[in-house]
Design an enzyme around this catalytic site. Structure first.
Site, PDB file in Angstrom:
ATOM      1  N   GLY A  48      37.634-122.209   6.086  1.00  0.00           N
ATOM      2  CA  GLY A  48      37.479-122.263   4.572  1.00  0.00           C
ATOM      3  C   GLY A  48      36.015-121.829   4.026  1.00  0.00           C
ATOM      4  O   GLY A  48      35.828-121.262   3.152  1.00  0.00           O
ATOM      5  N   GLU A 101      30.312-126.460   4.004  1.00  0.00           N
ATOM      6  CA  GLU A 101      31.900-126.388   3.900  1.00  0.00           C
ATOM      7  C   GLU A 101      32.231-125.930   2.611  1.00  0.00           C
ATOM      8  O   GLU A 101      31.510-125.975   1.621  1.00  0.00           O
ATOM      9  CB  GLU A 101      31.896-128.012   3.771  1.00  0.00           C
ATOM     10  CG  GLU A 101      32.287-128.697   5.272  1.00  0.00           C
ATOM     11  CD  GLU A 101      33.627-128.472   5.784  1.00  0.00           C
ATOM     12  OE1 GLU A 101      34.426-127.532   5.252  1.00  0.00           O
ATOM     13  OE2 GLU A 101      34.130-129.222   6.653  1.00  0.00           O
ATOM     14  N   ASP A 105      37.045-133.254   0.800  1.00  0.00           N
ATOM     15  CA  ASP A 105      38.123-133.950  -0.112  1.00  0.00           C
ATOM     16  C   ASP A 105      38.106-135.330   0.696  1.00  0.00           C
ATOM     17  O   ASP A 105      37.507-136.216  -0.029  1.00  0.00           O
ATOM     18  CB  ASP A 105      39.388-133.138   0.403  1.00  0.00           C
ATOM     19  CG  ASP A 105      40.855-133.571  -0.436  1.00  0.00           C
ATOM     20  OD1 ASP A 105      40.656-134.787  -0.739  1.00  0.00           O
ATOM     21  OD2 ASP A 105      41.425-132.702  -0.620  1.00  0.00           O
ATOM     22  N   PHE A 155      44.759-129.946  -6.161  1.00  0.00           N
ATOM     23  CA  PHE A 155      44.908-128.856  -4.963  1.00  0.00           C
ATOM     24  C   PHE A 155      44.271-127.554  -5.383  1.00  0.00           C
ATOM     25  O   PHE A 155      44.580-127.053  -6.680  1.00  0.00           O
ATOM     26  CB  PHE A 155      46.340-128.689  -4.369  1.00  0.00           C
ATOM     27  CG  PHE A 155      46.128-128.210  -3.281  1.00  0.00           C
ATOM     28  CD1 PHE A 155      45.712-128.521  -1.818  1.00  0.00           C
ATOM     29  CD2 PHE A 155      46.586-126.781  -3.184  1.00  0.00           C
ATOM     30  CE1 PHE A 155      45.654-127.872  -0.875  1.00  0.00           C
ATOM     31  CE2 PHE A 155      46.738-126.029  -2.005  1.00  0.00           C
ATOM     32  CZ  PHE A 155      46.357-126.573  -0.752  1.00  0.00           C
ATOM     33  N   VAL A 156      43.356-127.134  -4.835  1.00  0.00           N
ATOM     34  CA  VAL A 156      42.923-125.723  -5.119  1.00  0.00           C
ATOM     35  C   VAL A 156      42.965-124.599  -4.329  1.00  0.00           C
ATOM     36  O   VAL A 156      42.900-125.139  -2.911  1.00  0.00           O
ATOM     37  CB  VAL A 156      41.196-126.129  -5.603  1.00  0.00           C
ATOM     38  CG1 VAL A 156      41.263-126.769  -6.889  1.00  0.00           C
ATOM     39  CG2 VAL A 156      40.459-126.645  -4.210  1.00  0.00           C
ATOM     40  N   ASP A 162      42.673-122.069   1.058  1.00  0.00           N
ATOM     41  CA  ASP A 162      44.162-121.676   1.392  1.00  0.00           C
ATOM     42  C   ASP A 162      45.213-122.542   0.873  1.00  0.00           C
ATOM     43  O   ASP A 162      44.999-123.773   0.979  1.00  0.00           O
ATOM     44  CB  ASP A 162      44.161-121.257   2.923  1.00  0.00           C
ATOM     45  CG  ASP A 162      44.622-122.584   3.660  1.00  0.00           C
ATOM     46  OD1 ASP A 162      43.652-123.294   3.699  1.00  0.00           O
ATOM     47  OD2 ASP A 162      45.389-122.607   4.511  1.00  0.00           O
TER      48      ASP A 162
HETATM   49  O1  LIG Z   1      37.752-133.668   3.524  1.00  0.00           O
HETATM   50  P1  LIG Z   1      39.025-133.343   4.140  1.00  0.00           P
HETATM   51  O2  LIG Z   1      40.291-133.938   3.732  1.00  0.00           O
HETATM   52  O3  LIG Z   1      38.775-133.249   5.680  1.00  0.00           O
HETATM   53  O4  LIG Z   1      39.334-131.872   3.832  1.00  0.00           O
HETATM   54  C1  LIG Z   1      38.540-130.800   3.908  1.00  0.00           C
HETATM   55  C2  LIG Z   1      38.555-129.971   5.003  1.00  0.00           C
HETATM   56  O5  LIG Z   1      40.006-129.234   4.766  1.00  0.00           O
HETATM   57  C3  LIG Z   1      39.894-127.759   4.748  1.00  0.00           C
HETATM   58  O6  LIG Z   1      39.713-127.552   6.265  1.00  0.00           O
HETATM   59  P2  LIG Z   1      41.231-127.228   7.042  1.00  0.00           P
HETATM   60  O7  LIG Z   1      41.200-128.324   8.100  1.00  0.00           O
HETATM   61  O8  LIG Z   1      42.394-127.326   6.185  1.00  0.00           O
HETATM   62  O9  LIG Z   1      40.839-126.008   7.706  1.00  0.00           O
HETATM   63  P3  LIG Z   1      40.531-124.414   7.173  1.00  0.00           P
HETATM   64  O10 LIG Z   1      39.144-124.338   6.851  1.00  0.00           O
HETATM   65  O11 LIG Z   1      40.707-123.629   8.452  1.00  0.00           O
HETATM   66  O12 LIG Z   1      41.526-124.272   6.083  1.00  0.00           O
HETATM   67  C4  LIG Z   1      38.153-127.562   4.475  1.00  0.00           C
HETATM   68  O13 LIG Z   1      37.906-126.490   4.885  1.00  0.00           O
HETATM   69  C5  LIG Z   1      37.807-128.671   4.871  1.00  0.00           C
HETATM   70  O14 LIG Z   1      37.091-128.473   6.098  1.00  0.00           O
HETATM   71  O1  HPA Z   2      42.289-128.753  -2.472  1.00  0.00           O
HETATM   72  C1  HPA Z   2      42.339-128.265  -1.314  1.00  0.00           C
HETATM   73  N1  HPA Z   2      42.735-126.698  -1.233  1.00  0.00           N
HETATM   74  C2  HPA Z   2      42.879-126.308   0.055  1.00  0.00           C
HETATM   75  N2  HPA Z   2      42.117-126.729   1.234  1.00  0.00           N
HETATM   76  C3  HPA Z   2      41.864-128.229   1.020  1.00  0.00           C
HETATM   77  N3  HPA Z   2      41.515-128.893   2.024  1.00  0.00           N
HETATM   78  C4  HPA Z   2      41.319-130.199   1.623  1.00  0.00           C
HETATM   79  N4  HPA Z   2      41.554-130.029   0.167  1.00  0.00           N
HETATM   80  C5  HPA Z   2      41.987-128.792  -0.133  1.00  0.00           C
END
Ligand SMILES: O=P(O)(O)OC[C@H]1O[C@H](OP(=O)(O)OP(=O)(O)O)[C@H](O)[C@@H]1O
Ligand code: HPA
Length: 186
Positions: A48, A101, A105, A155-156, A162
């Site tokens: 992300g 990051e 969340d 949710f964003v 994504d």
């Molecule tokens: O605070 P949290 O509840 O842990 O959510 C935040 C994490 O979730 C997403 O990553 P994800 O694991 O979905 O992988 P991505 O970056 O490949 O989308 C985002 O990039 C953060 O790293």
């Molecule tokens: O709001 C969200 N959007 C996409 N990815 C995420 N991962 C944690 N929270 C989010």
């Protein structure tokens, strides 16, 4: 493009690219001052972070290095869950690290990233996140130094974030809405 539909979900524009860039410029100014003589290492947490990292690094004008990692969690021994950072690719001993990051969340990913970095004997760890959902946090962090935007529990997508692997390429950030609620209110 104001509203978008991805699979079953509806999204509306929330933060546009210009707003994002303005905020990133301010974060960059602070980083340039605070880390001027520290030769920091910026660690982007994939996937992300890629848009935020790219735009943030254009505002950082001090000597620095960067790397991208993936977080892999697995059940270890008696200590329970262990997290490993894949792809660090450099010795971080005694280095000042800034985790980059896209969103904090619940804070679960960040806790594991910080723990994994601490095991590498870094000098300091701070966090720059574009988005944070304070009402969803399950932990208290004392090292989240830069937050682009605090948002509600919604949710964003877009700008790296994504839904089902889609929307990362969108320039702006969009939030989910319920079209049925809007119909009812009209
Ligand atoms: O605070 P949290 O509840 O842990 O959510 C935040 C994490 O979730 C997403 O990553 P994800 O694991 O979905 O992988 P991505 O970056 O490949 O989308 C985002 O990039 C953060 O790293
Ligand atoms: O709001 C969200 N959007 C996409 N990815 C995420 N991962 C944690 N929270 C989010």
């Amino acid at each position: 493009m104001k509203n978008i539909v991805i699979d079953d979900l509806h999204f509306e524009l929330m933060i546009d690219y210009d707003q994002i860039q303005k905020r990133i410029r301010l974060i960059g100014i602070d980083i340039n001052l605070r880390y001027e003589h520290k030769h920091p290492v910026f660690i982007g947490v994939l996937n992300g972070c890629f848009m935020f990292m790219a735009d943030l690094m254009k505002q950082v004008h001090i000597p620095c290095e960067m790397s991208f990692v993936k977080l892999a969690s697995y059940s270890g021994t008696e200590q329970g869950k262990v997290s490993e950072l894949l792809g660090v690719g450099m010795d971080l001993t005694d280095r000042h690290v800034v985790i980059v990051e896209d969103i904090v969340d619940t804070g679960n990913s960040l806790v594991h990233t910080i723990e994994a970095l601490e095991r590498l004997n870094v000098a300091s760890i701070s966090v720059a996140t574009l988005l944070m959902k304070p009402s969803c946090l399950l932990y208290t962090f004392d090292n989240i130094m830069y937050v682009g935007f605090e948002i509600e529990k919604e949710f964003v997508v877009g700008y790296g974030l994504d839904y089902n692997g889609q929307c990362r390429n969108l320039q702006h950030i969009y939030k989910q809405f319920d079209p049925q609620l809007i119909e009812k209110n009209n």
